[in-house]
Scaffold this active site. Sequence first.
Site, short mmCIF file in Angstrom:
data_model
loop_
_atom_site.label_atom_id
_atom_site.label_comp_id
_atom_site.label_asym_id
_atom_site.label_seq_id
_atom_site.Cartn_x
_atom_site.Cartn_y
_atom_site.Cartn_z
N ASP A 61 -8.95 0.40 1.47
CA ASP A 61 -8.86 0.95 0.11
C ASP A 61 -10.14 0.68 -0.65
O ASP A 61 -10.69 1.56 -1.33
CB ASP A 61 -7.67 0.34 -0.65
CG ASP A 61 -6.33 0.91 -0.18
OD1 ASP A 61 -6.34 1.81 0.67
OD2 ASP A 61 -5.28 0.46 -0.68
N ASP B 124 0.85 -1.19 0.00
CA ASP B 124 0.00 0.00 0.00
C ASP B 124 0.89 1.24 0.00
O ASP B 124 1.65 1.47 0.96
CB ASP B 124 -0.90 -0.03 1.25
CG ASP B 124 -1.86 1.14 1.28
OD1 ASP B 124 -2.44 1.45 0.23
OD2 ASP B 124 -2.02 1.75 2.34
N THR C 289 -2.86 5.70 -4.30
CA THR C 289 -1.73 6.48 -3.72
C THR C 289 -0.45 6.24 -4.51
O THR C 289 0.29 7.18 -4.80
CB THR C 289 -1.52 6.11 -2.25
OG1 THR C 289 -1.42 4.68 -2.13
CG2 THR C 289 -2.66 6.59 -1.39
N THR C 290 -0.19 4.98 -4.88
CA THR C 290 1.02 4.67 -5.66
C THR C 290 0.96 5.35 -7.02
O THR C 290 1.94 5.95 -7.48
CB THR C 290 1.17 3.15 -5.82
OG1 THR C 290 1.12 2.54 -4.53
CG2 THR C 290 2.48 2.79 -6.50
#
Length: 536
Positions: A385, A62, A95-96
Amino acid sequence: MAQGQPIFILPEGTNRSVGRDAQRNNILAGKVLAETVRTTLGPKGMDKMLVDGLGDIVVTNDGVTILKEMDIEHPAAKMLVEVAKTQEDEVGDGTTTAVIIAGELLKKSENLLDSDIHPTIIAMGYRKAAEKAQEILDEIAIDNVDSDTLMKVAMTAMTGKGTEAAREPLAKLIVEAVEAVEEDGNVDIDNIKIEKKDGAVVEESNLVEGVIVDKERVHPGMPSEIKDAKIALVNTPLEVKETEMDAEITITDPAQMQAFIEQEEKMVKDMVDKVVGAGANVLFAQKGIDDLAQHYLSKAGVLAVRRVKKSDIEKLSRATGASVITNLDDLTEDDLGIAGIVEERKISGDEMIFVEECSSAKSVTLFVRGSTKHVVDEIVRAIEDAIGVVAATVEDDKVVAGGGAPEIAMAKKLKDYAESISGREQLAVNAFAEALEIVPKTLAENAGLDSIDSLVDLRAAQEDSFYMGLDVFTGEVADMKEAGVIEPKRVKKQAIQSASEAAEMILRIDDVIASTKGPEDMGMDPSAMGGMPPMM
């Protein structure tokens, strides 16, 4: 004053980098950070093991968790961590993606800076490209989302995050949970509580239409199970109040002592009588319940729990319909909540209170199981998520295909748009378009495919449909809509917005002045240290 006397403006020990050096350092920091999380992207992304100073381990892929756990010092890198945190707060996933797009935008800007294009021109070009990208997203978005699509969105969010085996049952639980707490098209994900316990397989996770409280009943004599529960929620202590000020009570006769003790007992019994008199057979107290009150409650057959967290009390109120009472004198039958069953169960050696079968629960609990602590922690991160993306989809009612399809579509249309722009900003818009292709490129690399071949195939396939993306399991280009690889539009929108704004901000910095502790503070001889170069 003598000629050529140096003038020191900044204190000793201050580090400063100016102009191109400052930009180069900041861009390098952004690129390094993006490279760190890049390998975690997609269904075939790898995990990172993070070990802190105390030896505690976190195993995750994550993006935001990795960046939070890393001890990052570089100021520009910290700005990219903020991008990930914003993405997490706004959508819960992507997010990545946000960080690697920001890193690639910085990387592309380096070539433009080397071509003597001013940073402000690049920033303006990036801003125009980001605005155009949002318009393109609207064009390629899919409307009218149903429960089946929500399932696909949840499964896409959890792919490659340690939940492969139970993706489908977990997605079903997540969609049910979001639909249960949705009100007028809005979803407050705080009303979905996640309780975790290791010691069982992930398939044993379940959704409780009510609340699980990680506490035990206060007295062993109390019933461990109550059906047709009438629940009282109080945030006042069930114990004798201490005097507000330092007071002394002088007792001259043993009979007075006995009367004093009896009076205290009567006060406690009156409190319990008020709870029982209102018809409550379950009591959740935010504060303490003293031993005598426990005894009376036990005799009355009431299941009581003390020192319940405020957040749990609020969730219990939403689930059962109970009002939270501050003064026991005000407690009436109308203030009580109802639940089909309240039961204390022993799970992996710990007692937990299950409040279930709440007929119109507006607060629910996902009870997540996993074989070990690290496994269950990673499953919880994947579920958080997925809850975020399903909630965003319910609120926006718009989704896009996954597998790098929207990025290729945006890149393609941005390159066409660049031709309509005059001046050097055109180069910045082109660079932005190329930077977006980092997402499908990374998906291909992480799957062990040839990224250049995959990109060429994707560009060709997109001539026919915006939904053509990369199937990393087969290595072929496929229709992502049919394959069920679907993401909320909001994930892409927020990732592009925050990545471009962070890149613009970093690009406009041409002077980094970092104050460090002075040598005196560090117990060193200042004369032995090289100071700040004099400002002439």
